[in-house]
Design an enzyme around this catalytic site. Structure first.
Site, PDB file in Angstrom:
ATOM      1  CE  LYS A 129      -3.979   2.045   2.438  1.00 35.90           C
ATOM      2  NZ  LYS A 129      -4.911   1.964   3.581  1.00 35.90           N
ATOM      3  CB  SER A 171      -8.232   4.049   2.366  1.00 35.67           C
ATOM      4  OG  SER A 171      -7.387   3.406   3.313  1.00 35.67           O
ATOM      5  CB  SER A 201      -8.580   1.228   5.301  1.00 33.75           C
ATOM      6  OG  SER A 201      -9.180   2.468   5.066  1.00 33.75           O
TER       7      SER A 201
HETATM    8  N1  GLN Z   1     -13.321   4.548   5.778  1.00 33.22           N
HETATM    9  C1  GLN Z   1     -12.736   4.978   7.021  1.00 33.22           C
HETATM   10  C2  GLN Z   1     -12.394   6.426   6.957  1.00 33.22           C
HETATM   11  O1  GLN Z   1     -12.540   7.009   5.917  1.00 33.22           O
HETATM   12  C3  GLN Z   1     -11.556   4.144   7.350  1.00 33.22           C
HETATM   13  C4  GLN Z   1     -10.316   4.554   6.692  1.00 33.22           C
HETATM   14  C5  GLN Z   1      -9.146   3.699   7.085  1.00 33.22           C
HETATM   15  O2  GLN Z   1      -9.305   2.661   7.731  1.00 33.22           O
HETATM   16  N2  GLN Z   1      -7.972   4.156   6.736  1.00 33.22           N
HETATM   17  O3  GLN Z   1     -11.984   7.004   7.942  1.00 33.22           O
END
Ligand code: GLN
Length: 456
Positions: A66, A141, A165
């Site tokens: 990532k 994400s 994410s």
């Molecule tokens: N979707 C969540 C957010 O936007 C989680 C993001 C993540 O885990 N990095 O905060």
């Protein structure tokens, strides 16, 4: 995990992965493809094998990283304009551990900029497409990592999970995704989102691969003082007798096909002699509100370092230092990043701290307690990963609240620090992947992975 040997060389494995990465270019999975670096490492491993030297547990295994993990190979951008041009002088602990075992990074994967999002549409590089339907989102994400594994480009990929994410994109693309116990895997060298909820984990095709990666990557790291003493390999496999299901999640806000998949699995488990316990967890409904106060507060603080001086992109048409900060940050951040910086500073400001941040912190304590109570009644909890399966590109990206609601079932785990594993359990009528989430008490990661085999 298919590792390199004399017959299937590391070079062959890497070449195959690179070819697949090219073949699936239109999915927009990679922000950087590490062709030269990967082939060089593969040659080194092949030479070792030819000489009969000992190689690691991941010898020649191509993987995807990532793009918020720091390493000197390629730019680390977190899919944000403001980090464009930044090459890291340091290497994340996870990357060091994986590569010490012979894993080879073939590319960096796309994400919502700074990991803010649930669809990978907030990326400066544009969205990654879902592995099963190009008109749908990859989830986020860590969308790029999930799709790289789902399309078999690599055998595993890294992710970061601050509020879902890893788990949500895993479920959107039919692969396993683990958010470990907070502190199980070092955060050192990963671009910080919210330091008190960030967890580093993986995407794999099988529970066995997940187990291997956790045994390699977890453990105490002197460079991250929030890491726990080594526990993963030492933990005993739990005999699971009782599985909890959360009453509060069985309602119309959750897609029927997902609720049916859960019911089916519950029936299967009953047949295997496992007792199903209904759990009342009324505090969980405050998790989303608490999360979207605590996380932006930490985000605002963690993103303050991007000033156009120290890292990456700098806006050139500035007349003095203040306007350089202002222009760089205005041009360099995505709208969602700015939204969180504003919310974060607002909830921390003197007039509002008590009303928002302090209340959210108290709610967090109640959520921690609610999980502790729940795990007195059952061994693990089984829930949906998110209220929906992969949605259409563009469907929610202009509606932040709709996007935040996607995180309804995932964020409470991060607030409580407990592990969660997204497990692929089937398909919708239209052929899209469905996933469920297994939740366990802190440090139960190994048992959680083991038990997921029962859901196959
Ligand atoms: N979707 C969540 C957010 O936007 C989680 C993001 C993540 O885990 N990095 O905060």
């Amino acid at each position: 995990m298919k590792t390199a040997d004399k017959k299937t060389t590391a070079t062959m494995l890497v070449k195959e992965a690179l070819e697949k990465a090219k073949k699936f270019e239109d999915y927009n999975i990679f922000t950087f493809v590490n062709e030269e670096g990967a082939l060089k490492k593969a040659a080194e491993i092949d030479a070792k094998i030819a000489r009969g030297e000992k190689v690691g547990k991941l010898a020649g295994v191509p993987y995807a990283l990532k793009d918020n993990y720091l390493s000197p190979e390629g730019e680390t951008t977190a899919s944000a304009h403001i980090l464009q041009g930044f090459t890291s002088p340091i290497t994340a602990t996870s990357v060091e551990k994986l590569e010490k075992e012979g894993a080879i990074m073939i590319g960096r994967t796309n994400l919502d900029a700074f990991a803010h999002g649930s669809s990978t549409e907030n990326s400066y590089f544009g969205p990654t497409l879902n592995a099963y339907d190009k008109e749908r989102v990859a989830g986020g994400s860590s969308g790029g990592s999930a799709v790289a594994v789902a399309l078999d480009i690599v055998q595993f990929a890294t992710g970061s999970d601050t509020g879902g994410s890893i788990r949500q994109p895993a479920s959107f693309n039919g692969v396993y995704g683990l958010k470990p116990t907070y502190g199980a895997v070092s955060r050192y060298g990963v671009v910080a989102m919210a330091s008190s909820t960030d967890c580093m984990g993986f995407f794999t095709k099988t529970p066995e691969d997940m187990d291997l990666l956790m045994s390699i990557a977890s453990g105490r790291d002197e460079k991250d003082m929030t890491t726990l003493p080594d526990f993963y390999d030492k933990s005993e496999i739990k005999k699971v007798r009782k599985i909890g299901v959360v009453k509060d999640f069985d309602n119309d806000s959750v897609n029927t096909e997902i609720r049916n998949a859960l019911k089916e699995k519950v029936e299967d488990l009953k047949k295997k002699g496992i007792e199903i316990v209904e759990l009342d967890m009324p505090t969980l409904k405050y998790a989303l509100a608490a999360y979207y106060i605590i996380v932006p507060a930490e985000v605002a603080s963690n993103l303050s370092r991007y000033d156009g001086i120290r890292y990456g992109f700098r806006s050139e048409n500035s007349k003095d230092l203040d306007s350089l900060y202002e222009n760089t940050r205005s041009e360099g951040f995505m709208p969602e990043n700015k939204r969180r910086i504003m919310i974060g500073n607002f909830v921390l400001s003197s007039g509002f701290y008590d009303a928002y941040f302090l209340k959210a912190a108290k709610a967090r304590t109640l959520i921690v307690k609610e999980y502790e109570e729940a795990f007195k009644k059952c061994d693990f909890i089984l829930t949906p990963v998110s209220p929906n399966y992969a949605f259409k590109l563009g469907e929610k990206v202009n509606d932040p609240i709709a996007m935040y609601l996607e995180d309804l079932m995932s964020v409470s785990l991060n607030l409580a620090g407990v592990p969660g594993l997204a497990v692929p359990v089937g398909k919708t009528k239209t052929g899209l992947p469905l996933g469920l989430q297994l939740v366990g008490p802190r440090r139960s990661d190994k048992s959680l992975i083991e038990f997921s085999k029962e859901l196959k």
